[in-house]
Each structure stands twice: as structure tokens, then as C-alpha cells.
Design an enzyme around this catalytic site. Structure first.
Site, PDB file in Angstrom:
ATOM      1  N   SER A  97       0.808  -1.221   0.000  1.00 49.30           N
ATOM      2  CA  SER A  97       0.000   0.000   0.000  1.00 49.30           C
ATOM      3  C   SER A  97       0.840   1.269   0.000  1.00 49.30           C
ATOM      4  CB  SER A  97      -0.948  -0.053   1.199  1.00 49.30           C
ATOM      5  OG  SER A  97      -1.802   1.050   1.204  1.00 49.30           O
ATOM      6  N   ASP A 235      -2.398   6.373  -3.378  1.00 52.31           N
ATOM      7  CA  ASP A 235      -1.289   5.710  -2.689  1.00 52.31           C
ATOM      8  C   ASP A 235      -0.767   4.583  -3.593  1.00 52.31           C
ATOM      9  OD1 ASP A 235      -3.448   4.004  -2.417  1.00 52.31           O
ATOM     10  OD2 ASP A 235      -2.797   3.262  -0.473  1.00 52.31           O
ATOM     11  N   ASP A 237      -1.310   1.417  -4.021  1.00 48.75           N
ATOM     12  CA  ASP A 237      -2.191   0.411  -4.628  1.00 48.75           C
ATOM     13  C   ASP A 237      -3.549   0.991  -5.010  1.00 48.75           C
ATOM     14  OD1 ASP A 237      -2.848   0.699  -1.936  1.00 48.75           O
ATOM     15  OD2 ASP A 237      -3.612  -1.346  -1.766  1.00 48.75           O
ATOM     16  N   ASP A 239      -6.041   2.359  -3.419  1.00 42.72           N
ATOM     17  CA  ASP A 239      -7.289   2.227  -2.664  1.00 42.72           C
ATOM     18  C   ASP A 239      -7.581   3.501  -1.867  1.00 42.72           C
ATOM     19  OD1 ASP A 239      -5.366   1.822  -0.716  1.00 42.72           O
ATOM     20  OD2 ASP A 239      -6.369   0.092   0.199  1.00 42.72           O
TER      21      ASP A 239
HETATM   22 MG    MG Z   1      -3.488   1.423  -0.012  1.00 47.91          MG
END
Ligand code: MG
Length: 448
Positions: A97, A235, A237, A239
Site C-alpha cells: 500500500s 497511494d 495500490d 485504494d
Molecule cells: Mg493502499
């Protein structure tokens, strides 16, 4: 044995705390948990260690009898989407992440595309400690490469009407996998897109991955110098999403969530907005405007998803800029968050900064104080006693409601610290509240 899974998945520095052996064993344990059969979707972000961990997980899952649907490079919400749409029995995402490049992580998803709840992670850990079950040579699984990005892309285009204003947006995906979707998706929806840090590079040279204001100076400058209408950042990834207005000012995660909720739920009868004890009162203002209610949970995506499953919810989000749209995915989707924020702005004739002024302003102060793990329970008990004459909530740490705002004193689940959040209508009040919180916290730690 210390717990392998942290607040959300397994995470650590690669080849030190997180090795291919762990990845292999996690794959075998997941296969055992699934009854040594079935299909598992597997995706990864673009860290340098991603492919190596992917190969280990494929080997683990195949040796445990599971077939693997290899999605390759993908944002986390796309993995969640693919796990459900392809009818897989589980999903695995290899990502750390917002952590730096030397980290990686492995996170499991259930067949509905929601992150594993704690009880299921515990079951995987038990299997790992007892030894997973491997299959005979005839039952070894296979792996196939499948493209999920175009399906996800089309699914969003089917749900979201084209924008009308032709807004100019600077998109900063931090050299990470958000670049595979967000810039082209926003273009397709009608935005003029300028990409920043758009080449995939697993060393992430452009900026730090966490979407916090201090990491978005480059984006803020680009928005101003390109005379863009706004900037969006993900960020590592994708999400999470943070937004920068046309003046280069960062709009905080809870305000992004608030604007998105107001737009997404407009016209819905008595919507149920789920958020955590650490999120701004601006969500209460949004709920009042919509004639709905705010339900607060403990901090963390799994807590929000559990509440959605138990009692329903029309939208859920946290102060870090991750929003869950339950009728879309049971996973925080930074891409959909960016799309919905722009849709909200596009539905007005305002500038981003003007839109932000349509919701009441709050000031927040966030502090932290070291506290050994073994003292945390005692400290919390002392604080509870100290604040007993106020209206309090004990759902996650101690949240104290005061005339001028609220104060949250909460032990971290992952670090030996206590967090102190204060929010009020003025900066002075917020600082005073935080000072009060820190004073009481220090006294409680000293006395425990
Ligand atoms: Mg993330």
C-alpha cells in the site's frame, strides 16, 4: 508465535521480514483453507519484489491444489473486482500500500471481494503452524494469465455518466499501479488529464506513496502551474485518494469522503453513512443534509465491511481517503473515489475550493505519545475515569464529546503509541483540546 497478520494482511521488509518462504507457505495455507481446490485471483503492485512473491504464491497455491488466475500488475480495487467478477474462491493482493519501496505485503480477499476478517486470518495462521495439506501430482493446480483491467474500466464507464465540464485534472499516481487505470479512465470520462509520476517504477522515485499533504507538494505545484481545476493522488495500490484544489490546497481525506458521500447519496432516502470514530464531524453535517444517519465503527476497513454486512450501509469511509461504495465493491476504491469527487465537482459550476467551502470547516490536530503495549489497557482505564463526567464512547479507545468539538485518545493496534486526535470549529479550540488530551495522556501513562 507472534501474530503474522497485522491490522490488514502480512507486511514487512522484503527478504528480511517477508520472504518468498512466507509467501509460499501462505499460498499453501490458503489452498488448504479452501479445501485444496478452487480458483484464486492473484494481483500485485509494481514493487521490485512483486514478481518474486507472485511466483512463490503461485507455487504455493498450485501445490495445494488451487488454480491461479494471474492478473499481474493491478490496483487493489481491481483485484477485489476481479475476484468477485471471475467467481474466484479467494483473491490475493501483493502490496504494501503506502509503505516505502523496500516493503511488501500479502493480503487475502474473500469471494465477495472483501478483505479477510480477522477470524479467517487466524485460521490461515493456525494452518501454517500445523502444516498445510499438499495434493497428489494429479491434482496440482494450474495458473493462467487473465486481463482484468479492461473489464473494471468498462464497468465504471457503464455506471458513471460522462462529465460535462471538461475539467483539467492533474493525476499523481506516484509511479505506481494507479497509472494503469486512473489517467485513461478520467480522460475517457471527459477530463483533460495531465499525468505526474506516470511511469511505473518500483523504486517510486517521484514521491512518497502515502497520500498525506506533505507528500503532495509536487502535485500542488503542478496544479497551480498548469492552471488545472484540481489534482488527484493515489497511494501505492490506489485504494486511497486525496484531492488538491485549484489553488494547490490539499482537501483532507475525510472531506473528500464527505463530498463524495453527499454527491453519491443524493436522492437516496435516509442513507446510512458508515465511518470510524476517528473521522471528522463533517460527515454528520453531510448526513443531516441528506436526512440520513452516521454510524461509527472501530478504525479499519475490516470493521467497516463487517458493519456493512451485518446492518447494511450506503457508503463507508475513513479519514485517510479510502471510500467503500457497497453497491460497487466491498473494498476501498481510490479510483472510484476520484471519479465520484470529480463527478461531484462536475455537477456544479464551482471551483474545487468553492465546493469545499459548501461544507462547514473544522480544524484537526493529530498527535501521538509513546506508550508501552502492556500499559495501554491501564492507561485507557485511567483516562476513562478522568473523563467520566463527559459524554464518551468506548468503541475504539476513548472518544470524548465536548461542547467545542471532540477528542479521541486511542491506543495504536500496531505500534507502542497512543494517538490523540482533536477536532473543533476553530484552530485555537482544536489545539487546546489536543493539549488537554496530551496532558491527560501523559499523566495516565506516568501513573500506570
Ligand atoms: Mg493502499
Amino acid at each position: 508465535m507472534p501474530r503474522l497478520f497485522g491490522t490488514f494482511g502480512v507486511r514487512g521488509i522484503v527478504n528480511k521480514e517477508l520472504t518468498i518462504k512466507t509467501a509460499l507457505e501462505l499460498g499453501q495455507a490458503l489452498a488448504t483453507d479452501l479445501g485444496n481446490r478452487g480458483r484464486v485471483a492473484l494481483g500485485r503492485d509494481n514493487r521490485t519484489s512483486g514478481e518474486m512473491l507472485e511466483l512463490a504464491l503461485v507455487a504455493g497455491l498450485n501445490s495445494g491444489g488451487c488454480d491461479v488466475v494471474r492478473l499481474g500488475l493491478t490496483p487493489t480495487p481491481v483485484l477485489s473486482f476481479a475476484t468477485r467478477s471471475f467467481g474466484c474462491d479467494a483473491g490475493v493482493m501483493i502490496t504494501a500500500s503506502h509503505n516505502p519501496a523496500e516493503y511488501n505485503g500479502i493480503k487475502f480477499w474473500d469471494q465477495e471481494g472483501a478483505g479477510f476478517q480477522r477470524w479467517r486470518e487466524d485460521r490461515i495462521e493456525r494452518i501454517m503452524s500445523h502444516g498445510p495439506k499438499l495434493v497428489g501430482w494429479r491434482d496440482i493446480g494450474r495458473s493462467e494469465r487473465v486481463e482484468a483491467l479492461p473489464l473494471y474500466f468498462d464497468a465504471i464507464l457503464e455506471r458513471v455518466p460522462r462529465f460535462r465540464r471538461g475539467l483539467k485534472v492533474v493525476v499523481d499516481c506516484a509511479n505506481a499501479v494507479g497509472n494503469l487505470v486512473t489517467p485513461s479512465l478520467l480522460r475517457e470520462l471527459g477530463c483533460q488529464v495531465i499525468s505526474l509520476n506516470s511511469q511505473l517504477d518500483g523504486t517510486f522515485p517521484g514521491r512518497k506513496l502515502e497520500t498525506i499533504p506533505e507528500n503532495l507538494n509536487g502535485l500542488a505545484k503542478a496544479v497551480v502551474s498548469c492552471k488545472a481545476d484540481l489534482g488527484v493522488a493515489h497511494d501505492g495500490d490506489a485504494d486511497r485518494t486525496l484531492v488538491v484544489d485549484e489553488r494547490g490546497e490539499v482537501i483532507s481525506g475525510d472531506r473528500v469522503f464527505a463530498h463524495v458521500a453527499l454527491h453519491y447519496l443524493r436522492g437516496k432516502s435516509r442513507p446510512r453513512i458508515l465511518t470510524t470514530v476517528a473521522t471528522s464531524s463533517v460527515l454528520d453535517d453531510v448526513a443531516a443534509k441528506l436526512g440520513g444517519e452516521v454510524v461509527r465503527t472501530k478504525v479499519g476497513e475490516p470493521e467497516l465491511v463487517e458493519e456493512i454486512r451485518k446492518n447494511g450501509g450506503d457508503i463507508a469511509g475513513e479519514e485517510n481517503g479510502g471510500v467503500i461504495f457497497p453497491d460497487w465493491l466491498l473494498c476501498r476504491d481510490g479510483i472510484m473515489t476520484a471519479v465520484q469527487f470529480i463527478a461531484a465537482l462536475d455537477s456544479t459550476d464551482m471551483k474545487a475550493s468553492e465546493l469545499n467551502l459548501t461544507l462547514p470547516k473544522y480544524f484537526q490536530v493529530k498527535r501521538r505519545l509513546e506508550c508501552p503495549d502492556e500499559k495501554k489497557a491501564k492507561v485507557l482505564a485511567r483516562l476513562t475515569k478522568r473523563f467520566s463526567r463527559y459524554r464518551t464512547s468506548h468503541m475504539d479507545g476513548l472518544r470524548i464529546e465536548l461542547e467545542e468539538g471532540w477528542l479521541l485518545l486511542r491506543p495504536s493496534g500496531t505500534e507502542p503509541i497512543f494517538r490523540c486526535f482533536a477536532e473543533a470549529k476553530t484552530e485555537k479550540q482544536a489545539k487546546a483540546l489536543a493539549a488537554l488530551g496530551m496532558r491527560e495522556l501523559k499523566a495516565a501513562i506516568k501513573g500506570s
